[in-house]
Motif scaffolding. Structure first.
Motif, PDB file in Angstrom:
ATOM      1  N   LEU A  29      37.486 -20.094 -20.532  1.00  0.00           N
ATOM      2  CA  LEU A  29      38.704 -20.729 -21.050  1.00  0.00           C
ATOM      3  C   LEU A  29      39.626 -19.690 -21.677  1.00  0.00           C
ATOM      4  O   LEU A  29      40.850 -19.801 -21.586  1.00  0.00           O
ATOM      5  N   ASP A  30      39.046 -18.672 -22.289  1.00  0.00           N
ATOM      6  CA  ASP A  30      39.864 -17.605 -22.882  1.00  0.00           C
ATOM      7  C   ASP A  30      40.661 -16.867 -21.810  1.00  0.00           C
ATOM      8  O   ASP A  30      41.823 -16.531 -22.015  1.00  0.00           O
ATOM      9  N   HIS A  31      40.025 -16.622 -20.669  1.00  0.00           N
ATOM     10  CA  HIS A  31      40.732 -15.949 -19.572  1.00  0.00           C
ATOM     11  C   HIS A  31      41.877 -16.832 -19.064  1.00  0.00           C
ATOM     12  O   HIS A  31      42.985 -16.339 -18.810  1.00  0.00           O
ATOM     13  N   LEU A  32      41.618 -18.139 -18.927  1.00  0.00           N
ATOM     14  CA  LEU A  32      42.684 -19.056 -18.513  1.00  0.00           C
ATOM     15  C   LEU A  32      43.815 -19.063 -19.543  1.00  0.00           C
ATOM     16  O   LEU A  32      44.992 -19.070 -19.183  1.00  0.00           O
ATOM     17  N   ALA A  33      43.452 -19.032 -20.826  1.00  0.00           N
ATOM     18  CA  ALA A  33      44.466 -19.011 -21.884  1.00  0.00           C
ATOM     19  C   ALA A  33      45.340 -17.759 -21.794  1.00  0.00           C
ATOM     20  O   ALA A  33      46.542 -17.819 -22.048  1.00  0.00           O
ATOM     21  N   GLU A  34      44.733 -16.627 -21.425  1.00  0.00           N
ATOM     22  CA  GLU A  34      45.510 -15.392 -21.251  1.00  0.00           C
ATOM     23  C   GLU A  34      46.553 -15.538 -20.150  1.00  0.00           C
ATOM     24  O   GLU A  34      47.564 -14.843 -20.155  1.00  0.00           O
ATOM     25  N   LEU A  35      46.310 -16.455 -19.223  1.00  0.00           N
ATOM     26  CA  LEU A  35      47.264 -16.729 -18.135  1.00  0.00           C
ATOM     27  C   LEU A  35      48.251 -17.827 -18.519  1.00  0.00           C
ATOM     28  O   LEU A  35      49.123 -18.173 -17.736  1.00  0.00           O
ATOM     29  N   GLY A  36      48.066 -18.391 -19.719  1.00  0.00           N
ATOM     30  CA  GLY A  36      48.959 -19.446 -20.188  1.00  0.00           C
ATOM     31  C   GLY A  36      48.507 -20.847 -19.839  1.00  0.00           C
ATOM     32  O   GLY A  36      49.220 -21.814 -20.083  1.00  0.00           O
ATOM     33  N   TYR A 172      57.495 -15.932 -17.095  1.00  0.00           N
ATOM     34  CA  TYR A 172      56.044 -16.018 -17.060  1.00  0.00           C
ATOM     35  C   TYR A 172      55.408 -14.627 -17.055  1.00  0.00           C
ATOM     36  O   TYR A 172      54.494 -14.349 -17.836  1.00  0.00           O
ATOM     37  N   VAL A 173      55.881 -13.752 -16.186  1.00  0.00           N
ATOM     38  CA  VAL A 173      55.330 -12.394 -16.097  1.00  0.00           C
ATOM     39  C   VAL A 173      55.487 -11.675 -17.440  1.00  0.00           C
ATOM     40  O   VAL A 173      54.558 -11.007 -17.909  1.00  0.00           O
ATOM     41  N   LYS A 174      56.622 -11.854 -18.071  1.00  0.00           N
ATOM     42  CA  LYS A 174      56.838 -11.254 -19.390  1.00  0.00           C
ATOM     43  C   LYS A 174      55.840 -11.826 -20.408  1.00  0.00           C
ATOM     44  O   LYS A 174      55.249 -11.082 -21.197  1.00  0.00           O
ATOM     45  N   GLY A 175      55.626 -13.136 -20.377  1.00  0.00           N
ATOM     46  CA  GLY A 175      54.681 -13.781 -21.291  1.00  0.00           C
ATOM     47  C   GLY A 175      53.262 -13.299 -21.099  1.00  0.00           C
ATOM     48  O   GLY A 175      52.528 -13.062 -22.055  1.00  0.00           O
ATOM     49  N   VAL A 176      52.839 -13.141 -19.846  1.00  0.00           N
ATOM     50  CA  VAL A 176      51.487 -12.647 -19.563  1.00  0.00           C
ATOM     51  C   VAL A 176      51.353 -11.210 -20.059  1.00  0.00           C
ATOM     52  O   VAL A 176      50.337 -10.838 -20.641  1.00  0.00           O
ATOM     53  N   ALA A 177      52.399 -10.430 -19.846  1.00  0.00           N
ATOM     54  CA  ALA A 177      52.364  -9.038 -20.311  1.00  0.00           C
ATOM     55  C   ALA A 177      52.219  -8.977 -21.826  1.00  0.00           C
ATOM     56  O   ALA A 177      51.579  -8.081 -22.366  1.00  0.00           O
ATOM     57  N   ALA A 183      46.755 -21.214 -28.176  1.00  0.00           N
ATOM     58  CA  ALA A 183      45.334 -21.492 -28.396  1.00  0.00           C
ATOM     59  C   ALA A 183      44.864 -22.526 -27.382  1.00  0.00           C
ATOM     60  O   ALA A 183      45.582 -23.461 -27.061  1.00  0.00           O
ATOM     61  N   VAL A 184      43.681 -22.354 -26.869  1.00  0.00           N
ATOM     62  CA  VAL A 184      43.084 -23.323 -25.983  1.00  0.00           C
ATOM     63  C   VAL A 184      42.238 -24.259 -26.840  1.00  0.00           C
ATOM     64  O   VAL A 184      41.444 -23.825 -27.653  1.00  0.00           O
TER      65      VAL A 184
END
Length: 187
Positions: A29-36, A172-177, A183-184
């Motif tokens: 879930l943390d990895h998914l959260a890193e993707l937004g 989105y790309v800026k947000g991921v960067a 929080a999930v």
């Protein structure tokens, strides 16, 4: 019970199969959260009176809702629609889906352009951020009942890949960067 997600294999077999790699590579879930990607597990039997769902809708501004039954018996041109859902695309707005019955898969791209398959089952509510490359398919059960939520009037416009210059994709790309600072909440 948390949602399951995994890196997909490269097989061209039926899109409705799980497509696990061998060995299986699960995604947290943390990895998914890193993707937004946001996730909640709710009680699908109580969606009409669910206080937690009401709070989520209020906090996130989801003021429009409809229900969608996806199965061959209820959707005209079912195979064609499923093919369209499975075409890689983005949206200018979040995509919010709450699984009430049945099951299916959302696939999202990670930062390295790998597909992550997210298994959606009753009670799973996910939010895909605007601008993330994704697609959807049912699994071999060929049935899912989804609640679709929107901020304001519903917008279903899909922008098929490539969309690197679309404003939502750039944001989105800026947000991921910058690593999404969300929080999930898993239940």
């Amino acid at each position: 019970m948390a949602i399951e997600a995994w890196f997909m294999d490269e097989s061209n077999e039926d899109q409705r199969l799980p497509h696990h790699r061998h060995p299986k590579e699960f995604v947290s879930l943390d990895h998914l959260a890193e993707l937004g990607v946001l996730y909640w597990h709710l009680n699908p039997d109580n969606y009409e009176n669910d206080e937690e769902l009401r709070k989520i809708r209020e906090a996130r501004g989801y003021n429009y809702m409809d229900l969608l039954d996806l199965c061959p018996e209820k959707v005209a041109n079912y195979e064609e629609k499923l093919k369209n859902f499975y075409t890689e695309h983005i949206h200018a707005d979040e995509e919010i889906r709450y699984c009430l019955e049945g099951s299916g898969y959302f696939d999202v791209r990670d930062k390295n352009d790998r597909w992550i398959r997210i298994g959606l089952k009753p009670g799973d509510l996910i939010v895909l951020p605007a601008g993330i490359y994704h697609r959807f398919t049912l699994d071999t059960s060929n049935y899912v009942k989804l609640m679709r939520l929107f901020v304001g009037e519903p917008v279903w416009t899909a922008y098929n890949r490539p969309q690197e210059n679309h404003p939502a994709r750039k944001q989105y790309v800026k947000g991921v960067a910058e690593k999404f600072s969300v929080a999930v909440e898993a239940h």
